[in-house]
Design a protein around this motif. Structure first.
Motif, PDB file in Angstrom:
ATOM      1  N   ALA A 165     -22.165  33.853 -88.441  1.00  0.00           N
ATOM      2  CA  ALA A 165     -22.403  33.593 -89.856  1.00  0.00           C
ATOM      3  C   ALA A 165     -23.855  33.169 -90.104  1.00  0.00           C
ATOM      4  O   ALA A 165     -24.481  33.602 -91.091  1.00  0.00           O
ATOM      5  CB  ALA A 165     -21.435  32.513 -90.347  1.00  0.00           C
ATOM      6  N   MET A 166     -24.402  32.340 -89.232  1.00  0.00           N
ATOM      7  CA  MET A 166     -25.781  31.876 -89.396  1.00  0.00           C
ATOM      8  C   MET A 166     -26.779  33.012 -89.168  1.00  0.00           C
ATOM      9  O   MET A 166     -27.784  33.129 -89.874  1.00  0.00           O
ATOM     10  CB  MET A 166     -26.068  30.740 -88.404  1.00  0.00           C
ATOM     11  N   ALA A 167     -26.502  33.854 -88.163  1.00  0.00           N
ATOM     12  CA  ALA A 167     -27.426  34.969 -87.871  1.00  0.00           C
ATOM     13  C   ALA A 167     -27.443  35.992 -89.003  1.00  0.00           C
ATOM     14  O   ALA A 167     -28.445  36.679 -89.224  1.00  0.00           O
ATOM     15  CB  ALA A 167     -27.024  35.639 -86.556  1.00  0.00           C
ATOM     16  N   LEU A 168     -26.325  36.097 -89.708  1.00  0.00           N
ATOM     17  CA  LEU A 168     -26.235  37.070 -90.810  1.00  0.00           C
ATOM     18  C   LEU A 168     -26.513  36.434 -92.166  1.00  0.00           C
ATOM     19  O   LEU A 168     -26.627  37.145 -93.165  1.00  0.00           O
ATOM     20  CB  LEU A 168     -24.825  37.692 -90.837  1.00  0.00           C
ATOM     21  N   GLY A 169     -26.582  35.080 -92.203  1.00  0.00           N
ATOM     22  CA  GLY A 169     -26.717  34.400 -93.478  1.00  0.00           C
ATOM     23  C   GLY A 169     -27.901  33.471 -93.557  1.00  0.00           C
ATOM     24  O   GLY A 169     -29.061  33.929 -93.578  1.00  0.00           O
ATOM     25  N   PRO A 170     -27.669  32.151 -93.558  1.00  0.00           N
ATOM     26  CA  PRO A 170     -28.746  31.189 -93.837  1.00  0.00           C
ATOM     27  C   PRO A 170     -29.944  31.263 -92.885  1.00  0.00           C
ATOM     28  O   PRO A 170     -31.061  30.989 -93.317  1.00  0.00           O
ATOM     29  CB  PRO A 170     -28.022  29.833 -93.684  1.00  0.00           C
ATOM     30  N   LEU A 171     -29.746  31.599 -91.626  1.00  0.00           N
ATOM     31  CA  LEU A 171     -30.875  31.624 -90.685  1.00  0.00           C
ATOM     32  C   LEU A 171     -31.479  33.018 -90.517  1.00  0.00           C
ATOM     33  O   LEU A 171     -32.369  33.216 -89.699  1.00  0.00           O
ATOM     34  CB  LEU A 171     -30.424  31.088 -89.315  1.00  0.00           C
ATOM     35  N   LYS A 172     -31.012  33.967 -91.278  1.00  0.00           N
ATOM     36  CA  LYS A 172     -31.513  35.345 -91.154  1.00  0.00           C
ATOM     37  C   LYS A 172     -32.979  35.433 -91.577  1.00  0.00           C
ATOM     38  O   LYS A 172     -33.390  34.798 -92.554  1.00  0.00           O
ATOM     39  CB  LYS A 172     -30.657  36.253 -92.038  1.00  0.00           C
ATOM     40  N   ASN A 173     -33.745  36.189 -90.845  1.00  0.00           N
ATOM     41  CA  ASN A 173     -35.171  36.349 -91.126  1.00  0.00           C
ATOM     42  C   ASN A 173     -35.365  37.095 -92.452  1.00  0.00           C
ATOM     43  O   ASN A 173     -34.982  38.266 -92.569  1.00  0.00           O
ATOM     44  CB  ASN A 173     -35.831  37.132 -89.980  1.00  0.00           C
TER      45      ASN A 173
END
Length: 360
Positions: A165-173
């Motif tokens: 979820a983080m890699a695809l959402g809030p922390l995505k570049n």
């Protein structure tokens, strides 16, 4: 008929010989497995265990041993405190992931600021993330008597879902052209865990692992807390009579284990991995369990076992590329290490005796 007689005291000789015998048995049975796969077993074993150290390209592979071994040692040292006290934290993989997410989130939140305090803040955040994730099974066990094995293991799958979820959402570049994954922390100088000496593989994670080994050795061998940990694991009733608080012991050991696993995740995501991705975790938390037991839950033993396990990672990679060995075969070889260690460990606690079968 084979009879097992329980020893009055565990055999000190077999305690040290069991890991060596387990490695030898793993090589022998692994050789049979490789032969069944149509490979030359001698060549495969040599490639896995010797080529990273002595081949003509060993100058390239040796630094990788430190990079691969550091997170394993750091996590295994934390696990050893709990295992010695009879607290079975199997979810270090989840604590490793959450530590990486928390540490990376701090670094990415401060991007593109440049100050030397960012990386230390990330380390604290990583340790805190691992600690808080380990506290969930710890507090549940203390308050409600839940099984820490099941809870910590299930939390691994929750952590993996959070990672995706983080890699695809809030922390995505935001400049990543829509591809999943965060910014590359290795390219952000204030947040990068780069090599301290070029070409050696030495980074802050390696330094932290060595400090953890020294810290664990001093605490376990020289401090009253180490005595309480050993007593709680070997004689829980005696520990309670001696004034050891079981609840406090659970929380301290789980917290220490989670914090070190979280730090390992941060050092990995800010260094060798570089970014938060869906497949960031590669099973270090689970492999560290093998390292902890292979090292006999002793800090120095864990250091050596971490080096051996790192060797199988590096050598396994060479065997895959040069000999076409499947990746699953390497994972199986690593699993066999723990299997044979547990099997041979029977000789530490029991004597084998051959007796004639009794006729009824």
């Amino acid at each position: 008929m084979i009879v097992l007689d329980k020893r009055p005291q565990p055999s000190r000789l077999w305690s040290y010989a069991a890991p060596v015998l387990a490695v030898v048995l793993t090589m022998l049975v692994g050789g049979v497995l490789f032969a069944a796969l149509g490979k030359n077993p001698v060549e495969v074993i040599r490639t896995i265990f010797l080529d990273p150290l002595f081949s003509e390209f060993a100058w390239f592979y040796r630094p990788q041993l430190l990079i691969k071994g550091a997170p394993l040692v750091l996590i295994a040292v934390g696990l050893s405190f709990g295992f010695r006290a009879g607290i079975w934290n199997i979810g270090a993989e989840g604590q490793y992931i959450i530590g990486a997410l928390c540490g990376a989130a701090v670094g990415l939140a401060l991007y593109p600021a440049e100050t030397r305090w960012i990386f230390p803040l990330m380390i604290v955040a990583g340790a805190f993330g691992g600690w808080i994730w380990a506290m969930i099974p710890g507090v549940l066990k203390v308050k409600f008597g839940t099984n820490e094995i099941l809870v910590s293991l299930m939390l691994v799958y929750v952590a993996e879902s959070l990672l995706a979820a983080m890699a695809l959402g809030p922390l995505k570049n935001p400049e990543g052209m829509g591809f999943p994954g965060s910014r590359n922390l290795a390219q952000y100088p204030s947040a990068a865990n780069l090599e301290l000496i070029a070409g050696t593989g030495l980074h802050w994670g390696v330094v932290a692992a060595l400090i953890a080994v020294i810290f664990a050795y001093v605490v376990l061998a020289r401090h009253i807390f180490g005595f309480q940990v050993r007593l709680a694991g070997q004689a829980p009733r005696a520990a309670r009579f001696a004034g050891v608080n079981p609840a406090r012991m659970i929380l301290i050991c789980m917290g220490l284990s989670g914090a070190l696993a979280g730090m390992a995740g941060l050092f990995e995501v800010a260094g060798p991995a570089g970014q938060v991705t869906i497949d960031f975790n590669v099973g270090y938390g689970f492999t560290a369990i093998i390292v902890a037991f292979l090292g006999r839950l002793h800090p120095v033993g864990i250091l050596l076992a971490g080096g051996l396990m790192a060797l199988t990672y590096i050598g396994g990679g060479i065997a895959q590329s040069n000999l076409g060995l499947p990746a699953a075969a390497i994972s199986l070889l690593q699993g066999m290490l723990l299997f044979f260690l547990l099997a041979v460990d029977v000789l530490t606690h029991y004597r084998v005796r051959f007796a004639a079968r009794q006729v009824a």
